[in-house]
Design a protein around this motif. Structure first.
Motif, short mmCIF file in Angstrom:
data_model
loop_
_atom_site.label_atom_id
_atom_site.label_comp_id
_atom_site.label_asym_id
_atom_site.label_seq_id
_atom_site.Cartn_x
_atom_site.Cartn_y
_atom_site.Cartn_z
N TYR A 30 31.96 22.41 39.57
CA TYR A 30 32.64 23.58 40.14
C TYR A 30 31.77 24.41 41.07
CZ TYR A 30 35.88 27.50 40.54
OH TYR A 30 36.71 28.48 41.03
N PRO A 31 30.50 24.69 40.76
CA PRO A 31 29.69 25.42 41.74
C PRO A 31 29.56 24.67 43.07
CG PRO A 31 28.65 25.51 39.60
CD PRO A 31 29.79 24.53 39.49
N PHE A 32 29.43 23.35 43.00
CA PHE A 32 29.41 22.55 44.23
C PHE A 32 30.75 22.69 44.97
CE2 PHE A 32 30.94 18.55 46.09
CZ PHE A 32 30.07 18.43 47.16
N TYR A 33 31.84 22.60 44.21
CA TYR A 33 33.17 22.74 44.79
C TYR A 33 33.29 24.05 45.57
CZ TYR A 33 38.23 23.36 45.00
OH TYR A 33 39.50 23.58 45.44
N LEU A 34 32.79 25.13 45.00
CA LEU A 34 32.87 26.43 45.67
C LEU A 34 32.04 26.46 46.95
CD1 LEU A 34 32.84 28.90 42.65
CD2 LEU A 34 34.80 28.23 44.07
N THR A 35 30.90 25.76 46.97
CA THR A 35 30.12 25.72 48.22
C THR A 35 30.86 24.96 49.31
OG1 THR A 35 28.88 23.69 47.69
CG2 THR A 35 27.93 25.79 46.96
N GLU A 36 31.72 24.05 48.92
CA GLU A 36 32.52 23.30 49.88
C GLU A 36 33.74 24.11 50.36
OE1 GLU A 36 31.88 19.65 50.88
OE2 GLU A 36 30.07 20.82 50.49
N HIS A 37 33.87 25.33 49.86
CA HIS A 37 34.97 26.24 50.21
C HIS A 37 34.42 27.60 50.59
CE1 HIS A 37 36.81 23.05 47.84
NE2 HIS A 37 37.90 23.28 48.54
N SER A 38 33.35 27.61 51.36
CA SER A 38 32.71 28.88 51.73
C SER A 38 33.44 29.60 52.86
CB SER A 38 31.25 28.65 52.12
OG SER A 38 31.17 27.79 53.24
N ASN A 39 34.25 28.88 53.62
CA ASN A 39 35.00 29.49 54.71
C ASN A 39 36.24 30.20 54.17
OD1 ASN A 39 37.37 29.17 56.79
ND2 ASN A 39 35.49 29.21 57.99
N ARG A 40 36.39 31.46 54.51
CA ARG A 40 37.50 32.27 53.99
C ARG A 40 38.86 31.70 54.37
NH1 ARG A 40 37.60 38.67 53.54
NH2 ARG A 40 36.21 37.98 51.93
N THR A 41 39.00 31.24 55.61
CA THR A 41 40.29 30.68 56.05
C THR A 41 40.62 29.43 55.25
OG1 THR A 41 39.97 31.60 58.25
CG2 THR A 41 41.59 29.83 58.04
N ARG A 43 39.70 28.78 52.16
CA ARG A 43 40.16 29.23 50.82
C ARG A 43 41.59 29.76 50.89
NH1 ARG A 43 35.03 31.62 50.82
NH2 ARG A 43 35.93 33.69 51.00
N ARG A 44 41.88 30.52 51.92
CA ARG A 44 43.24 31.07 52.05
C ARG A 44 44.27 29.97 52.25
NH1 ARG A 44 41.99 36.48 55.72
NH2 ARG A 44 41.12 37.69 53.98
N LEU A 45 43.93 28.96 53.02
CA LEU A 45 44.86 27.84 53.21
C LEU A 45 45.07 27.10 51.89
CD1 LEU A 45 43.73 26.60 56.71
CD2 LEU A 45 46.00 27.47 56.12
N HIS A 46 44.02 26.94 51.10
CA HIS A 46 44.17 26.35 49.77
C HIS A 46 45.13 27.20 48.92
CE1 HIS A 46 40.85 23.61 50.46
NE2 HIS A 46 40.97 23.14 49.24
N GLY A 83 42.44 23.17 56.18
CA GLY A 83 41.33 24.08 55.93
C GLY A 83 39.98 23.38 56.02
N HIS A 84 39.90 22.20 55.45
CA HIS A 84 38.62 21.48 55.46
C HIS A 84 38.28 20.94 56.84
CE1 HIS A 84 37.32 21.59 51.33
NE2 HIS A 84 38.59 21.46 50.97
N PHE A 85 39.19 20.22 57.45
CA PHE A 85 38.88 19.60 58.73
C PHE A 85 38.85 20.60 59.87
CE2 PHE A 85 40.75 15.86 56.43
CZ PHE A 85 39.57 15.15 56.33
N GLY A 86 39.71 21.62 59.80
CA GLY A 86 39.81 22.57 60.90
C GLY A 86 38.87 23.75 60.82
N ALA A 107 41.26 26.00 39.45
CA ALA A 107 40.26 26.98 38.98
C ALA A 107 40.00 28.01 40.08
CB ALA A 107 38.97 26.27 38.58
N MET A 108 39.86 27.53 41.33
CA MET A 108 39.63 28.46 42.44
C MET A 108 40.88 29.33 42.67
SD MET A 108 38.29 27.83 46.34
CE MET A 108 39.78 27.05 46.96
N TYR A 109 42.05 28.76 42.52
CA TYR A 109 43.29 29.52 42.66
C TYR A 109 43.30 30.69 41.67
CZ TYR A 109 48.38 30.28 43.17
OH TYR A 109 49.62 30.81 43.41
N LYS A 110 42.96 30.40 40.42
CA LYS A 110 42.87 31.45 39.40
C LYS A 110 41.78 32.47 39.77
CE LYS A 110 40.37 30.80 35.81
NZ LYS A 110 39.29 31.75 35.69
N ASP A 111 40.64 31.96 40.22
CA ASP A 111 39.53 32.85 40.57
C ASP A 111 39.85 33.70 41.80
OD1 ASP A 111 38.10 31.96 38.40
OD2 ASP A 111 36.78 30.64 39.56
N LEU A 112 40.66 33.20 42.70
CA LEU A 112 41.11 34.01 43.84
C LEU A 112 42.03 35.13 43.35
CD1 LEU A 112 41.75 31.17 46.43
CD2 LEU A 112 40.14 33.06 46.74
N TRP A 113 42.94 34.80 42.44
CA TRP A 113 43.85 35.80 41.88
C TRP A 113 43.09 36.89 41.13
CZ3 TRP A 113 48.53 37.36 42.81
CH2 TRP A 113 49.51 36.48 43.28
#
Length: 119
Positions: A30-41, A43-46, A83-86, A107-113
C-alpha cells in the motif's frame, strides 16, 4: 490491518522503483501504491471512477441487468488509466499486481473520504 508497522522495502528494479510483484503483503504494497498515485488529478480520477463503479453496482442490484457490471468495470478502470497514462505518467500497478491494486483502489478511496490521503 496495521499500515503503520514499517516493512523493509523490496529491492528496486532497473528504473529505481520496486517491482509490485515483490511485495509479500498488502501492508507492504500500500505505501508503494500511494507513491504511484502522487498526482492529485490521478487520485481524483480514481475517486470519480470508483464512485461511478459503485453507482453501476447499485444499478446492477436494482435492475438485475448484467451490463451494469461491464459499465462499472469500464468506469473504474477507464478513469484510473486516464489518470495514470495522462497525468501520473506511469503504468497502473494492476498490470503486475491486480488483486493488491484492486484492494489499494478501495483503501485509497476510503482514505480520500476520511482525509488520510489528500483529495
Amino acid at each position: 490491518m496495521d499500515l503503520s508497522t514499517p516493512h523493509p522495502a523490496p529491492a528496486p528494479a532497473a528504473d529505481g522503483k520496486p517491482d509490485p510483484r515483490s511485495f509479500k503483503t498488502f501492508a507492504e504494497f500500500y505505501p508503494f501504491y500511494l507513491t504511484e498515485h502522487s498526482n492529485r488529478t490521478c487520485r481524483r480520477l480514481h475517486f470519480v471512477g470508483s464512485t461511478l463503479s459503485l453507482v453501476c453496482l447499485a444499478m446492477l442490484v436494482a435492475t438485475g441487468k448484467p451490463q451494469y457490471l461491464l459499465y462499472g468495470l469500464l468506469c473504474g478502470y477507464g478513469f484510473a488509466w486516464v489518470g495514470h497514462f495522462g497525468f501520473e505518467k506511469n503504468k497502473p500497478a494492476s498490470f503486475k499486481r491486480p488483486l493488491y491494486s484492486f484492494i489499494g483502489d478501495w483503501a485509497m478511496y476510503k482514505d480520500l473520504w476520511t482525509g488520510k490521503v489528500p483529495f
